[in-house]
Design an enzyme around this catalytic site. Structure first.
Site, PDB file in Angstrom:
ATOM      1  CG  HIS A 267      -2.013   0.757   1.225  1.00  0.00           C
ATOM      2  ND1 HIS A 267      -2.360   1.545   0.306  1.00  0.00           N
ATOM      3  CD2 HIS A 267      -2.851   1.276   2.266  1.00  0.00           C
ATOM      4  CE1 HIS A 267      -3.462   2.188   0.623  1.00  0.00           C
ATOM      5  NE2 HIS A 267      -3.882   1.812   1.950  1.00  0.00           N
ATOM      6  CG  HIS A 306      -4.306   0.731  -8.098  1.00  0.00           C
ATOM      7  ND1 HIS A 306      -5.515   0.501  -7.724  1.00  0.00           N
ATOM      8  CD2 HIS A 306      -3.869   1.428  -7.401  1.00  0.00           C
ATOM      9  CE1 HIS A 306      -5.823   1.148  -6.678  1.00  0.00           C
ATOM     10  NE2 HIS A 306      -4.642   1.829  -6.350  1.00  0.00           N
ATOM     11  CG  ASP A 362       2.914   4.220  -3.956  1.00  0.00           C
ATOM     12  OD1 ASP A 362       2.997   5.366  -3.376  1.00  0.00           O
ATOM     13  OD2 ASP A 362       2.382   3.474  -3.629  1.00  0.00           O
TER      14      ASP A 362
HETATM   15  N1  CMC Z   1       4.621  -7.205 -10.278  1.00  0.00           N
HETATM   16  C1  CMC Z   1       4.468  -8.301 -10.778  1.00  0.00           C
HETATM   17  N2  CMC Z   1       3.498  -9.095 -10.891  1.00  0.00           N
HETATM   18  C2  CMC Z   1       2.079  -8.507 -10.511  1.00  0.00           C
HETATM   19  C3  CMC Z   1       2.332  -7.174  -9.818  1.00  0.00           C
HETATM   20  C4  CMC Z   1       3.579  -6.612  -9.510  1.00  0.00           C
HETATM   21  N3  CMC Z   1       3.723  -5.221  -9.284  1.00  0.00           N
HETATM   22  N4  CMC Z   1       0.920  -6.936  -9.352  1.00  0.00           N
HETATM   23  C5  CMC Z   1       0.370  -7.822  -9.557  1.00  0.00           C
HETATM   24  N5  CMC Z   1       0.865  -8.849 -10.274  1.00  0.00           N
HETATM   25  C6  CMC Z   1       0.270 -10.122 -10.592  1.00  0.00           C
HETATM   26  C7  CMC Z   1       0.180 -11.226  -9.940  1.00  0.00           C
HETATM   27  O1  CMC Z   1       1.321 -11.942  -9.529  1.00  0.00           O
HETATM   28  C8  CMC Z   1      -1.123 -11.725 -10.276  1.00  0.00           C
HETATM   29  O2  CMC Z   1      -0.702 -12.736 -11.387  1.00  0.00           O
HETATM   30  P1  CMC Z   1      -1.294 -14.138 -11.460  1.00  0.00           P
HETATM   31  O3  CMC Z   1      -2.409 -13.891 -12.187  1.00  0.00           O
HETATM   32  O4  CMC Z   1      -0.680 -14.645 -12.500  1.00  0.00           O
HETATM   33  O5  CMC Z   1      -1.030 -15.004 -10.021  1.00  0.00           O
HETATM   34  C9  CMC Z   1      -1.753 -10.816 -11.158  1.00  0.00           C
HETATM   35  O6  CMC Z   1      -0.717  -9.870 -11.467  1.00  0.00           O
HETATM   36  C10 CMC Z   1      -2.671 -10.047 -10.221  1.00  0.00           C
HETATM   37  O7  CMC Z   1      -2.382  -9.653  -9.081  1.00  0.00           O
HETATM   38  P2  CMC Z   1      -3.029  -9.848  -7.611  1.00  0.00           P
HETATM   39  O8  CMC Z   1      -1.919 -10.002  -6.613  1.00  0.00           O
HETATM   40  O9  CMC Z   1      -4.335 -10.719  -7.594  1.00  0.00           O
HETATM   41  O10 CMC Z   1      -3.669  -8.156  -7.633  1.00  0.00           O
HETATM   42  P3  CMC Z   1      -4.150  -7.383  -6.488  1.00  0.00           P
HETATM   43  O11 CMC Z   1      -5.330  -6.517  -7.016  1.00  0.00           O
HETATM   44  O12 CMC Z   1      -4.535  -8.417  -5.464  1.00  0.00           O
HETATM   45  O13 CMC Z   1      -3.136  -6.675  -5.971  1.00  0.00           O
HETATM   46  C11 CMC Z   1      -1.586  -4.763  -5.786  1.00  0.00           C
HETATM   47  C12 CMC Z   1      -2.957  -5.039  -6.332  1.00  0.00           C
HETATM   48  C13 CMC Z   1      -1.345  -3.290  -5.775  1.00  0.00           C
HETATM   49  C14 CMC Z   1      -1.184  -5.290  -4.330  1.00  0.00           C
HETATM   50  C15 CMC Z   1      -0.310  -5.374  -6.504  1.00  0.00           C
HETATM   51  O14 CMC Z   1      -0.427  -5.064  -7.901  1.00  0.00           O
HETATM   52  C16 CMC Z   1       1.011  -5.277  -6.072  1.00  0.00           C
HETATM   53  O15 CMC Z   1       1.610  -5.902  -5.199  1.00  0.00           O
HETATM   54  N6  CMC Z   1       1.880  -4.078  -6.722  1.00  0.00           N
HETATM   55  C17 CMC Z   1       3.066  -3.703  -5.949  1.00  0.00           C
HETATM   56  C18 CMC Z   1       2.950  -3.057  -4.928  1.00  0.00           C
HETATM   57  C19 CMC Z   1       2.511  -1.498  -5.389  1.00  0.00           C
HETATM   58  O16 CMC Z   1       2.966  -0.859  -5.927  1.00  0.00           O
HETATM   59  N7  CMC Z   1       1.427  -1.097  -4.445  1.00  0.00           N
HETATM   60  C20 CMC Z   1       1.013   0.545  -4.531  1.00  0.00           C
HETATM   61  C21 CMC Z   1      -0.334   0.366  -4.970  1.00  0.00           C
HETATM   62  S1  CMC Z   1      -0.959   1.828  -5.553  1.00  0.00           S
HETATM   63  C22 CMC Z   1      -0.593   2.851  -3.915  1.00  0.00           C
HETATM   64  C23 CMC Z   1      -1.892   2.498  -2.922  1.00  0.00           C
HETATM   65  O17 CMC Z   1      -1.901   1.869  -1.937  1.00  0.00           O
HETATM   66  O18 CMC Z   1      -3.130   3.263  -3.106  1.00  0.00           O
END
Ligand code: CMC
Length: 428
Positions: A267, A306, A362
């Site tokens: 986050h 995201h 971010d």
């Molecule tokens: N790098 C590589 N792969 C990713 C990433 C990433 N940053 N984000 C998602 N994926 C992949 C994930 O491995 C999954 O692949 P598969 O379907 O093969 O298993 C797919 O994309 C869907 O990911 P998810 O984890 O189910 O997506 P989510 O909606 O639960 O997670 C997230 C959203 C923001 C937590 C995630 O994209 C992430 O960890 N990003 C990196 C951390 C980050 O930049 N966070 C800041 C978010 S914006 C600021 C705020 O919080 O408001």
């Protein structure tokens, strides 16, 4: 039949008509669906609330597919271009842009509350010199609860307003004190002649000069970043704020919990994690190998992806433009080239394209913060300061919403069936 959903329960053959309103069915309408008279009734299973609306809100609108973000109907790019953080905070909290007299009164009100109680200063002195500023920040916000017991009266709109002003005014002071503490510099008192962000820069960076004069470009850049971070509807920390607040805890305790949720690297901690990642990559030449590692499941590309945005985060676009203005003053952050190359490759790569992973807020913000002289561990705190307006607006909205009750999700129990206690001597 229009605007209803007909459900057939194949266990019983019974049919149910459930109303659809605002693109949603009410989960409680499913409770009538029972396999037998003593059945509890149907529930939905939605870990991480991926498809569950927990409230109705009129604060922030996001269209994740189109990359749209609006506060109270105003597009984020227009606010970033024309508004200030304090004006945007007033908009988020009150629903309308303030007129000149209202904005003057609001700014004066915030200025009145920037000072911290001396006991809070002493409290902060107790932290280790190398304590993470976000840990100091969230603990100190929680500690304010002990200074303002009147805040417990959360049913009184006037009392709520007072705490909102106190919190919005004091979070920059807490953040600046945490920063000065970590580098062993004396605390700087607020200068109420300066703007919200100008004073924040003063409390952070003033040395021996009699009057600190913020660089206007950096002051404005920080203000724009604060506008972009002010609210983002029902994200992890805002849900924490609403959830804690729903027990009628005071806003300081609730906001400490929200800040704790923001601290995590998935986050608000992501901006700090991005810079660690860029440093670890080290050079543009190492980018392809890093991307290959991420695709192989070893780590994530921080600052990408995201839950809601499945296109370019509109905030990231504005931040990228702001970075150029800041770098004209501070010099270019050398890690920028690595970030640009990561973005270039990721936006063409099937892995990221098929999963709709784009840069989020971010990805570039940390490059600006670092160029402005902030250490990496201050980055999540810089997210928490403006998000305070959003957290409080959402908290206030929740308390005024007759639909809301104490937050209390259900579970599907998958543990052991009833069994009798076994005396220790006879256990295997
Ligand atoms: N790098 C590589 N792969 C990713 C990433 C990433 N940053 N984000 C998602 N994926 C992949 C994930 O491995 C999954 O692949 P598969 O379907 O093969 O298993 C797919 O994309 C869907 O990911 P998810 O984890 O189910 O997506 P989510 O909606 O639960 O997670 C997230 C959203 C923001 C937590 C995630 O994209 C992430 O960890 N990003 C990196 C951390 C980050 O930049 N966070 C800041 C978010 S914006 C600021 C705020 O919080 O408001």
């Amino acid at each position: 039949m229009a605007d209803t959903l007909t459900i057939t329960d194949n266990r019983t053959g019974k049919q149910y008509d459930v109303p659809i309103a605002e693109g949603t069915i009410r989960a409680m309408d499913l409770r009538q669906i029972k396999a037998s008279p003593d059945d509890f009734g149907l529930m939905t299973y939605d870990p991480a609330f991926q498809n569950t609306a927990s409230c109705r809100s009129s604060i922030t609108f996001i269209d994740g597919d189109k990359g749209i973000l609006e506060y109270r109907g105003y597009p984020i790019d227009q606010l970033a271009e024309h508004s200030t953080y304090l004006e945007t905070a007033a908009l988020i909290l009150n629903g309308e842009l303030p007129n000149t007299a209202e904005l003057d009164a609001w700014s004066r009100e915030i200025t009145l509350h920037t000072m911290l109680h001396e006991n809070i200063k002493k409290f902060m002195e107790g932290f280790q010199y190398d304590a993470h500023p976000m840990g100091i920040f969230l603990s100190t916000v929680g500690a304010l609860s002990t200074i303002y017991p009147d805040a417990k009266d959360i049913t009184n709109a006037e009392t709520r307003r007072l705490q909102i002003s106190r919190l919005i005014a004091k979070v920059p002071s807490i953040a600046a004190y945490a920063f000065r503490h970590s580098i062993g510099r004396p605390y700087v008192y607020p200068d109420n002649d300066l703007s919200f962000t100008g004073n924040f820069l003063n409390m952070l960076f003033k040395m021996t000069e009699l009057k600190y004069r913020p660089h206007p470009v950096l002051e404005r850049a920080l203000d724009v970043l604060f506008i972009l971070h002010a609210d983002h509807e029902q994200n992890c920390s805002t849900s924490a704020m609403r959830s804690i607040g729903s027990s009628q805890a005071d806003p300081y305790a609730s906001l400490a919990g929200a800040a704790a949720a923001l601290y995590g690297p998935l986050h608000g901690g992501a901006n700090e994690a991005v810079l660690h990642m860029l440093k670890e990559i080290g050079s543009v030449a190492n980018v392809p190998a890093f991307i290959a590692r991420v695709k192989g499941g070893d780590g994530r590309l921080m600052g990408f992806g995201h839950r809601v945005y499945k296109s370019y985060d509109p905030r990231a676009r504005i931040i990228k433009q702001t970075a150029d203005l800041v770098f004209d003053v501070t010099g270019r952050n050398p890690l920028t080239d690595i970030a640009l190359e990561l973005e270039r490759i990721a936006l063409e790569d099937e892995y990221f394209v098929s999963r709709k992973l784009y840069p989020n807020v971010d990805f570039y913000s940390g490059l600006i913060y670092q160029a402005m002289g902030f250490p990496l561990d201050m980055f999540p705190v810089l997210f928490a300061i403006p998000r305070t307006a959003g957290w409080l607006a959402q908290w206030d909205e929740m308390l005024r919403d007759a639909d809301q009750k104490i937050a209390r999700p259900r579970q599907i129990y998958i543990g052991a069936a009833r069994r009798d206690y076994v005396p220790r001597a006879t256990r295997g």
